[in-house]
Write a protein that holds these residues in place. Sequence first.
Motif, PDB file in Angstrom:
ATOM      1  N   ASN A  91     -57.873  14.881  54.043  1.00  0.00           N
ATOM      2  CA  ASN A  91     -57.014  15.436  52.999  1.00  0.00           C
ATOM      3  C   ASN A  91     -56.743  14.421  51.892  1.00  0.00           C
ATOM      4  OD1 ASN A  91     -55.261  13.767  54.469  1.00  0.00           O
ATOM      5  ND2 ASN A  91     -53.491  15.018  53.932  1.00  0.00           N
ATOM      6  N   TYR A  92     -57.593  13.413  51.769  1.00  0.00           N
ATOM      7  CA  TYR A  92     -57.393  12.398  50.737  1.00  0.00           C
ATOM      8  C   TYR A  92     -58.715  11.785  50.281  1.00  0.00           C
ATOM      9  CZ  TYR A  92     -58.203   9.007  54.427  1.00  0.00           C
ATOM     10  OH  TYR A  92     -58.776   8.299  55.452  1.00  0.00           O
ATOM     11  N   PHE A  93     -58.643  11.145  49.114  1.00  0.00           N
ATOM     12  CA  PHE A  93     -59.775  10.426  48.537  1.00  0.00           C
ATOM     13  C   PHE A  93     -59.225   9.172  47.861  1.00  0.00           C
ATOM     14  CE2 PHE A  93     -62.296   9.684  44.591  1.00  0.00           C
ATOM     15  CZ  PHE A  93     -63.472   9.269  45.184  1.00  0.00           C
ATOM     16  N   ASN A  94     -59.669   8.001  48.293  1.00  0.00           N
ATOM     17  CA  ASN A  94     -59.267   6.732  47.690  1.00  0.00           C
ATOM     18  C   ASN A  94     -60.259   6.340  46.605  1.00  0.00           C
ATOM     19  OD1 ASN A  94     -56.976   6.029  49.355  1.00  0.00           O
ATOM     20  ND2 ASN A  94     -58.432   5.682  51.012  1.00  0.00           N
ATOM     21  N   PHE A  95     -59.747   5.783  45.512  1.00  0.00           N
ATOM     22  CA  PHE A  95     -60.629   5.319  44.451  1.00  0.00           C
ATOM     23  C   PHE A  95     -59.937   4.216  43.648  1.00  0.00           C
ATOM     24  CE2 PHE A  95     -58.045   8.548  42.558  1.00  0.00           C
ATOM     25  CZ  PHE A  95     -57.874   8.195  41.228  1.00  0.00           C
ATOM     26  N   ASN A 111     -41.237   8.455  40.772  1.00  0.00           N
ATOM     27  CA  ASN A 111     -41.600   8.609  42.184  1.00  0.00           C
ATOM     28  C   ASN A 111     -42.822   7.791  42.563  1.00  0.00           C
ATOM     29  OD1 ASN A 111     -39.476  10.340  42.694  1.00  0.00           O
ATOM     30  ND2 ASN A 111     -40.696  12.185  42.344  1.00  0.00           N
ATOM     31  N   ASN A 112     -43.113   7.798  43.857  1.00  0.00           N
ATOM     32  CA  ASN A 112     -44.277   7.082  44.376  1.00  0.00           C
ATOM     33  C   ASN A 112     -45.577   7.830  44.150  1.00  0.00           C
ATOM     34  OD1 ASN A 112     -42.822   4.893  45.340  1.00  0.00           O
ATOM     35  ND2 ASN A 112     -42.397   5.914  47.279  1.00  0.00           N
ATOM     36  N   ARG A 113     -45.481   9.024  43.601  1.00  0.00           N
ATOM     37  CA  ARG A 113     -46.688   9.806  43.371  1.00  0.00           C
ATOM     38  C   ARG A 113     -46.533  10.671  42.128  1.00  0.00           C
ATOM     39  NH1 ARG A 113     -46.434  14.245  48.249  1.00  0.00           N
ATOM     40  NH2 ARG A 113     -44.931  15.632  47.275  1.00  0.00           N
ATOM     41  N   MET A 114     -47.680  11.110  41.607  1.00  0.00           N
ATOM     42  CA  MET A 114     -47.716  11.999  40.456  1.00  0.00           C
ATOM     43  C   MET A 114     -48.467  13.258  40.865  1.00  0.00           C
ATOM     44  SD  MET A 114     -49.432  11.517  36.655  1.00  0.00           S
ATOM     45  CE  MET A 114     -51.089  11.251  37.249  1.00  0.00           C
ATOM     46  N   GLU A 115     -47.855  14.403  40.633  1.00  0.00           N
ATOM     47  CA  GLU A 115     -48.554  15.657  40.919  1.00  0.00           C
ATOM     48  C   GLU A 115     -49.665  15.840  39.898  1.00  0.00           C
ATOM     49  OE1 GLU A 115     -46.489  19.154  41.846  1.00  0.00           O
ATOM     50  OE2 GLU A 115     -45.116  18.129  43.216  1.00  0.00           O
ATOM     51  N   LEU A 116     -50.796  16.344  40.361  1.00  0.00           N
ATOM     52  CA  LEU A 116     -51.961  16.550  39.502  1.00  0.00           C
ATOM     53  C   LEU A 116     -52.176  18.039  39.259  1.00  0.00           C
ATOM     54  CD1 LEU A 116     -54.516  14.080  41.146  1.00  0.00           C
ATOM     55  CD2 LEU A 116     -52.937  13.645  39.263  1.00  0.00           C
ATOM     56  N   PRO A 117     -52.772  18.379  38.130  1.00  0.00           N
ATOM     57  CA  PRO A 117     -53.123  19.778  37.889  1.00  0.00           C
ATOM     58  C   PRO A 117     -54.139  20.257  38.934  1.00  0.00           C
ATOM     59  CG  PRO A 117     -53.306  18.482  35.869  1.00  0.00           C
ATOM     60  CD  PRO A 117     -53.116  17.514  36.994  1.00  0.00           C
ATOM     61  N   MET A 118     -53.958  21.456  39.424  1.00  0.00           N
ATOM     62  CA  MET A 118     -54.849  22.015  40.448  1.00  0.00           C
ATOM     63  C   MET A 118     -56.306  22.009  39.984  1.00  0.00           C
ATOM     64  SD  MET A 118     -54.724  23.067  43.454  1.00  0.00           S
ATOM     65  CE  MET A 118     -55.724  23.957  44.614  1.00  0.00           C
ATOM     66  N   LYS A 119     -56.511  22.270  38.684  1.00  0.00           N
ATOM     67  CA  LYS A 119     -57.886  22.339  38.176  1.00  0.00           C
ATOM     68  C   LYS A 119     -58.614  21.003  38.253  1.00  0.00           C
ATOM     69  CE  LYS A 119     -56.568  21.652  33.366  1.00  0.00           C
ATOM     70  NZ  LYS A 119     -56.511  22.183  32.047  1.00  0.00           N
ATOM     71  N   SER A 120     -57.899  19.901  38.442  1.00  0.00           N
ATOM     72  CA  SER A 120     -58.542  18.588  38.515  1.00  0.00           C
ATOM     73  C   SER A 120     -59.048  18.252  39.914  1.00  0.00           C
ATOM     74  CB  SER A 120     -57.577  17.489  38.053  1.00  0.00           C
ATOM     75  OG  SER A 120     -56.508  17.352  38.962  1.00  0.00           O
ATOM     76  N   LEU A 121     -58.641  19.013  40.922  1.00  0.00           N
ATOM     77  CA  LEU A 121     -58.971  18.698  42.312  1.00  0.00           C
ATOM     78  C   LEU A 121     -60.467  18.524  42.552  1.00  0.00           C
ATOM     79  CD1 LEU A 121     -57.952  18.177  45.149  1.00  0.00           C
ATOM     80  CD2 LEU A 121     -57.949  20.643  45.542  1.00  0.00           C
ATOM     81  N   ARG A 132     -52.109  27.356  52.420  1.00  0.00           N
ATOM     82  CA  ARG A 132     -53.147  27.658  51.429  1.00  0.00           C
ATOM     83  C   ARG A 132     -52.939  26.894  50.142  1.00  0.00           C
ATOM     84  NH1 ARG A 132     -53.300  33.959  50.834  1.00  0.00           N
ATOM     85  NH2 ARG A 132     -51.395  33.340  49.792  1.00  0.00           N
ATOM     86  N   TYR A 133     -51.714  26.458  49.891  1.00  0.00           N
ATOM     87  CA  TYR A 133     -51.389  25.789  48.639  1.00  0.00           C
ATOM     88  C   TYR A 133     -51.770  24.322  48.745  1.00  0.00           C
ATOM     89  CZ  TYR A 133     -48.690  24.639  44.472  1.00  0.00           C
ATOM     90  OH  TYR A 133     -48.306  24.217  43.232  1.00  0.00           O
ATOM     91  N   LYS A 134     -52.845  23.925  48.075  1.00  0.00           N
ATOM     92  CA  LYS A 134     -53.382  22.583  48.206  1.00  0.00           C
ATOM     93  C   LYS A 134     -53.119  21.720  46.971  1.00  0.00           C
ATOM     94  CE  LYS A 134     -56.932  23.818  51.490  1.00  0.00           C
ATOM     95  NZ  LYS A 134     -56.188  23.458  52.644  1.00  0.00           N
ATOM     96  N   LYS A 135     -51.962  21.891  46.339  1.00  0.00           N
ATOM     97  CA  LYS A 135     -51.613  21.142  45.132  1.00  0.00           C
ATOM     98  C   LYS A 135     -51.854  19.644  45.354  1.00  0.00           C
ATOM     99  CE  LYS A 135     -49.305  20.766  41.141  1.00  0.00           C
ATOM    100  NZ  LYS A 135     -49.718  21.306  39.913  1.00  0.00           N
ATOM    101  N   VAL A 157     -55.862  10.274  45.966  1.00  0.00           N
ATOM    102  CA  VAL A 157     -55.598  11.686  45.684  1.00  0.00           C
ATOM    103  C   VAL A 157     -55.538  12.406  47.023  1.00  0.00           C
ATOM    104  CG1 VAL A 157     -56.531  13.806  44.689  1.00  0.00           C
ATOM    105  CG2 VAL A 157     -56.620  11.687  43.387  1.00  0.00           C
ATOM    106  N   SER A 158     -54.437  13.121  47.229  1.00  0.00           N
ATOM    107  CA  SER A 158     -54.225  13.818  48.504  1.00  0.00           C
ATOM    108  C   SER A 158     -53.903  15.290  48.275  1.00  0.00           C
ATOM    109  CB  SER A 158     -53.038  13.195  49.255  1.00  0.00           C
ATOM    110  OG  SER A 158     -53.243  11.827  49.484  1.00  0.00           O
ATOM    111  N   ILE A 159     -54.156  16.067  49.329  1.00  0.00           N
ATOM    112  CA  ILE A 159     -53.741  17.472  49.359  1.00  0.00           C
ATOM    113  C   ILE A 159     -53.031  17.706  50.689  1.00  0.00           C
ATOM    114  CG2 ILE A 159     -55.522  18.372  47.819  1.00  0.00           C
ATOM    115  CD1 ILE A 159     -57.118  19.177  50.312  1.00  0.00           C
ATOM    116  N   ARG A 160     -52.273  18.776  50.787  1.00  0.00           N
ATOM    117  CA  ARG A 160     -51.557  19.104  52.024  1.00  0.00           C
ATOM    118  C   ARG A 160     -52.541  19.490  53.120  1.00  0.00           C
ATOM    119  NH1 ARG A 160     -48.529  20.538  47.796  1.00  0.00           N
ATOM    120  NH2 ARG A 160     -46.339  19.958  47.823  1.00  0.00           N
ATOM    121  N   ASN A 161     -52.174  19.169  54.350  1.00  0.00           N
ATOM    122  CA  ASN A 161     -53.012  19.512  55.509  1.00  0.00           C
ATOM    123  C   ASN A 161     -52.878  20.967  55.920  1.00  0.00           C
ATOM    124  OD1 ASN A 161     -54.355  17.142  56.121  1.00  0.00           O
ATOM    125  ND2 ASN A 161     -52.646  16.334  57.302  1.00  0.00           N
ATOM    126  N   VAL A 162     -51.725  21.557  55.647  1.00  0.00           N
ATOM    127  CA  VAL A 162     -51.467  22.915  56.128  1.00  0.00           C
ATOM    128  C   VAL A 162     -51.191  23.853  54.966  1.00  0.00           C
ATOM    129  CG1 VAL A 162     -50.610  22.196  58.373  1.00  0.00           C
ATOM    130  CG2 VAL A 162     -49.023  22.376  56.473  1.00  0.00           C
TER     131      VAL A 162
END
Length: 122
Positions: A37-41, A17-27, A62-65, A55-60
Amino acid sequence: MEAVAMEKSVSKSDATNNRMELPMKSLGNFPIPAGQNYFNFVALDTLGRRWGFKVSIRNVGRYKKPWMSGQWRRFAREKGLKKGDRVKLTMHVEGNVVRSYHITAERNLTMRIWIPVEEFAR
């Protein structure tokens, strides 16, 4: 000081895919500015090549995976990543400020030995 920002075993969908899900603890290792809702690096790989990630999170909700996109798909393709490989992001921290990120992709050679995927290309 060098610290691990994120370490993850690559899933089948991460590799394709175009993205990789990250562990929540890494946020917390990616300073997403308030109101965004994002951070470029940029991260350097083991060959010294620069890769632009986001690195992005959802805008809406509570689940911000978090997930990582940007040049992720190109990175995964060029490194030949497949399910079971490991990706690790480390960060060099001075004081309370992250100065740089490094990304490594590794393949399991045996039960306890991981080597950079670039070694398989030889």
